[in-house]
Design an enzyme around this catalytic site. Structure first.
Site, PDB file in Angstrom:
ATOM      1  N   LYS A   8       0.850  -1.200   0.000  1.00  0.00           N
ATOM      2  CA  LYS A   8       0.000   0.000   0.000  1.00  0.00           C
ATOM      3  C   LYS A   8       0.880   1.243   0.000  1.00  0.00           C
ATOM      4  CE  LYS A   8      -3.316  -2.297   2.951  1.00  0.00           C
ATOM      5  NZ  LYS A   8      -3.668  -2.217   4.371  1.00  0.00           N
ATOM      6  N   GLY A  51      -1.230  -5.847   9.451  1.00  0.00           N
ATOM      7  CA  GLY A  51      -1.881  -7.159   9.404  1.00  0.00           C
ATOM      8  C   GLY A  51      -1.013  -8.185   8.686  1.00  0.00           C
ATOM      9  N   GLY A  73      -2.677   0.243   9.766  1.00  0.00           N
ATOM     10  CA  GLY A  73      -3.064   1.616   9.444  1.00  0.00           C
ATOM     11  C   GLY A  73      -3.134   2.480  10.689  1.00  0.00           C
TER      12      GLY A  73
HETATM   13  P1  ADP Z   1       0.710  -4.624   6.129  1.00  0.00           P
HETATM   14  O1  ADP Z   1      -0.634  -5.323   6.124  1.00  0.00           O
HETATM   15  O2  ADP Z   1       1.711  -5.322   6.981  1.00  0.00           O
HETATM   16  O3  ADP Z   1       0.581  -3.155   6.441  1.00  0.00           O
HETATM   17  P2  ADP Z   1       0.595  -4.268   3.270  1.00  0.00           P
HETATM   18  O4  ADP Z   1      -0.845  -4.620   3.290  1.00  0.00           O
HETATM   19  O5  ADP Z   1       0.991  -2.894   2.901  1.00  0.00           O
HETATM   20  O6  ADP Z   1       1.302  -4.695   4.640  1.00  0.00           O
HETATM   21  O7  ADP Z   1       1.367  -5.178   2.208  1.00  0.00           O
HETATM   22  C1  ADP Z   1       1.385  -6.589   2.302  1.00  0.00           C
HETATM   23  C2  ADP Z   1       1.504  -7.188   0.940  1.00  0.00           C
HETATM   24  O8  ADP Z   1       2.565  -6.597   0.205  1.00  0.00           O
HETATM   25  C3  ADP Z   1       1.800  -8.660   0.964  1.00  0.00           C
HETATM   26  O9  ADP Z   1       0.649  -9.352   0.562  1.00  0.00           O
HETATM   27  C4  ADP Z   1       2.959  -8.825  -0.009  1.00  0.00           C
HETATM   28  O10 ADP Z   1       2.783  -9.916  -0.906  1.00  0.00           O
HETATM   29  C5  ADP Z   1       2.945  -7.527  -0.773  1.00  0.00           C
HETATM   30  N1  ADP Z   1       4.240  -7.160  -1.365  1.00  0.00           N
HETATM   31  C6  ADP Z   1       5.422  -7.014  -0.752  1.00  0.00           C
HETATM   32  N2  ADP Z   1       6.395  -6.725  -1.615  1.00  0.00           N
HETATM   33  C7  ADP Z   1       5.822  -6.681  -2.834  1.00  0.00           C
HETATM   34  C8  ADP Z   1       6.308  -6.447  -4.161  1.00  0.00           C
HETATM   35  N3  ADP Z   1       7.598  -6.215  -4.384  1.00  0.00           N
HETATM   36  N4  ADP Z   1       5.414  -6.475  -5.170  1.00  0.00           N
HETATM   37  C9  ADP Z   1       4.115  -6.722  -4.929  1.00  0.00           C
HETATM   38  N5  ADP Z   1       3.589  -6.965  -3.717  1.00  0.00           N
HETATM   39  C10 ADP Z   1       4.438  -6.940  -2.677  1.00  0.00           C
HETATM   40 MG    MG Z   2      -2.194  -5.422   4.689  1.00  0.00          MG
END
Ligand code: ADP
Ligand code: MG
Length: 416
Positions: free
Chosen positions: A216, A374, A398
């Site tokens: 994100k 998450g 978030g």
């Molecule tokens: P969090 O829930 O911990 O805040 P996000 O929702 O922002 O994290 O991102 C999690 C997702 O990001 C994971 O499903 C992962 O597969 C994806 N991700 C990480 N690196 C990449 C990348 N280089 N390209 C595409 N997706 C990615």
């Molecule tokens: Mg997430």
């Protein structure tokens, strides 16, 4: 912040508790759902057990996933009630009187069946209502519509406990409006999360490193502006990397890229330089032929992503091993580390290496470590690390980022 103690004795009182039971679910070939990470259910137990011991009648409410304001069976909370029943009895063995905990479930949020189930609660009993987001009022932007739904929830109870830390940054009926309709207080989880986050703001011990990744990108850029003022080092991985690399003038193939953020990112790089904050970007990237677990992949220099055999169609799906080792070295020398966002597509083994190395570095450092988000929390558990090996695993991605950004969180403002 008003905490549970401010509500007075709760024996025989009906207490409605907003939890964040938004757990990841997997469905097998027979349609049977399993919870792939029950961390958020476990995190909600402290408050629930305390209310049970106080003899309260407990009504649990939560969302799960993003249904569109109407019932959608794939987002039912039913599997959560079953898992919570198991966990409560693990943590709190059946008493001598044979009084096992059981979390009842009703397949509606408000309405006759929900009312009847709430009215039938005896002291210490628990019922979980169906997914709040099956009702359009929950996330409505219309104040009156949201308020009307919150009033229906308020009618069930004598008091409200806000314990869904993952949603306190949302101005939603069960988070924001409901708190204003009943005597209300923060639950133990929300209070504990805030205590930790305070250790990441003014009180943070230096050196302080923040690791950002995930997908994100635009959601997370805002926090960078605020963190540049506070941290010593920012380590950038995950999907965010490519917007940074592109901002430095490198080609990134078909990797995740937010073109409209390039100027913002250039601004961050300049500010960081002025302030002497280190922004560490990966030097090598694992580039894949496609977005698939079995896709062919190669390690290439971060400034030459299109030099792989896949050319301009290659996708960067993880940071490379040299970058992961460099990030780990920064983590090892930090007194405070906050990590949000996986370093790569950890759900696929071939692209989980960066995330695993960073997770291990966090478990090995003597510094105070916090994992937020998450997917990040799910990643450390799925990769086999124990919760106890981290200083804290936050249930809110978030929410913790917005707190670190210095924003006012609507769900907390109403509890002051
Ligand atoms: P969090 O829930 O911990 O805040 P996000 O929702 O922002 O994290 O991102 C999690 C997702 O990001 C994971 O499903 C992962 O597969 C994806 N991700 C990480 N690196 C990449 C990348 N280089 N390209 C595409 N997706 C990615
Ligand atoms: Mg997430």
């Amino acid at each position: 912040m008003r905490t549970l103690d401010s509500l007075g004795p709760l024996g025989s009182k009906t207490v409605i508790v907003r939890c964040d039971l938004n757990v990841p679910l997997a469905t097998d070939a027979n349609g049977v759902k399993t919870i792939t990470d029950d961390g958020r259910i476990r995190a909600s137990l402290t408050t629930i057990r305390e209310l049970r011991e106080a003899g309260a009648r407990i009504v649990l409410i939560s969302h799960l996933g993003r249904p569109k304001g109407e019932p959608d069976e794939q987002y039912s909370l039913r599997p959560v009630a079953a898992r919570m029943t198991e966990l409560l009895n693990e943590a709190e063995p059946v008493s001598d009187s044979g009084d096992a905990a059981e979390v009842g479930f009703v397949d509606e949020t408000v309405g006759e069946a929900a009312s009847a189930a709430v009215a039938a609660l005896a002291d210490g009993e628990i019922v979980l209502l169906e997914n709040l987001r099956f009702n359009a009022g929950e996330t409505s932007k219309d104040d009156a519509e949201r308020r009307a739904f919150a009033q229906q929830l308020a009618d069930f109870a004598d008091a409200f406990v806000s314990d869904g830390f993952g949603v306190v940054h949302r101005k939603q009926a069960s988070v924001y409006d409901l708190a204003q309709l009943l005597p209300s207080a923060a639950g133990r989880l929300v209070a504990a999360e805030l205590e930790v986050l305070e250790r990441l703001t003014e009180k943070a011990e230096r050196p302080y490193a923040v690791v950002l990744g995930g997908s994100k990108v635009s959601d997370k850029l805002g926090v960078i502006a605020h963190l540049i003022e506070r941290v010593d080092t920012l380590l950038i991985g995950g999907g965010m990397v490519f917007t940074f690399l592109a901002a430095q003038g490198h080609k990134v193939g078909a990797s995740l890229l937010e073109e409209d953020q390039l100027d913002t990112v250039r601004g961050y790089l300049a500010t960081a330089k002025e302030r002497g904050v280190r922004i560490v970007l990966p030097t090598d990237i694992i580039v894949a032929e496609g977005f698939a677990a079995d896709a062919a992949h190669e390690i290439v220099p971060a400034d030459a992503i299109e030099s792989s055999s896949f050319g301009a169609s290659g996708l960067g799906l993880d940071i490379g091993p040299d970058s992961a080792a460099a990030f780990a070295a920064v983590i090892a020398e930090s007194a405070t580390v906050f990590w949000n966002g996986p370093m790569g597509v950890f759900e696929m083994t071939a692209f989980a290496g960066g995330t695993r190395t960073i997770a291990r570095a966090l478990t090995e450092t003597d510094g105070f470590t916090v994992v937020g988000g998450g997917d990040s929390a799910a990643a450390v558990r799925v990769l086999g690390f124990a919760d106890e090996d981290f200083g804290h695993i936050s249930t809110g991605g978030g929410a913790s980022l917005e707190f670190l950004e210095g924003k006012a969180l609507p769900g907390l403002e109403v509890l002051v």
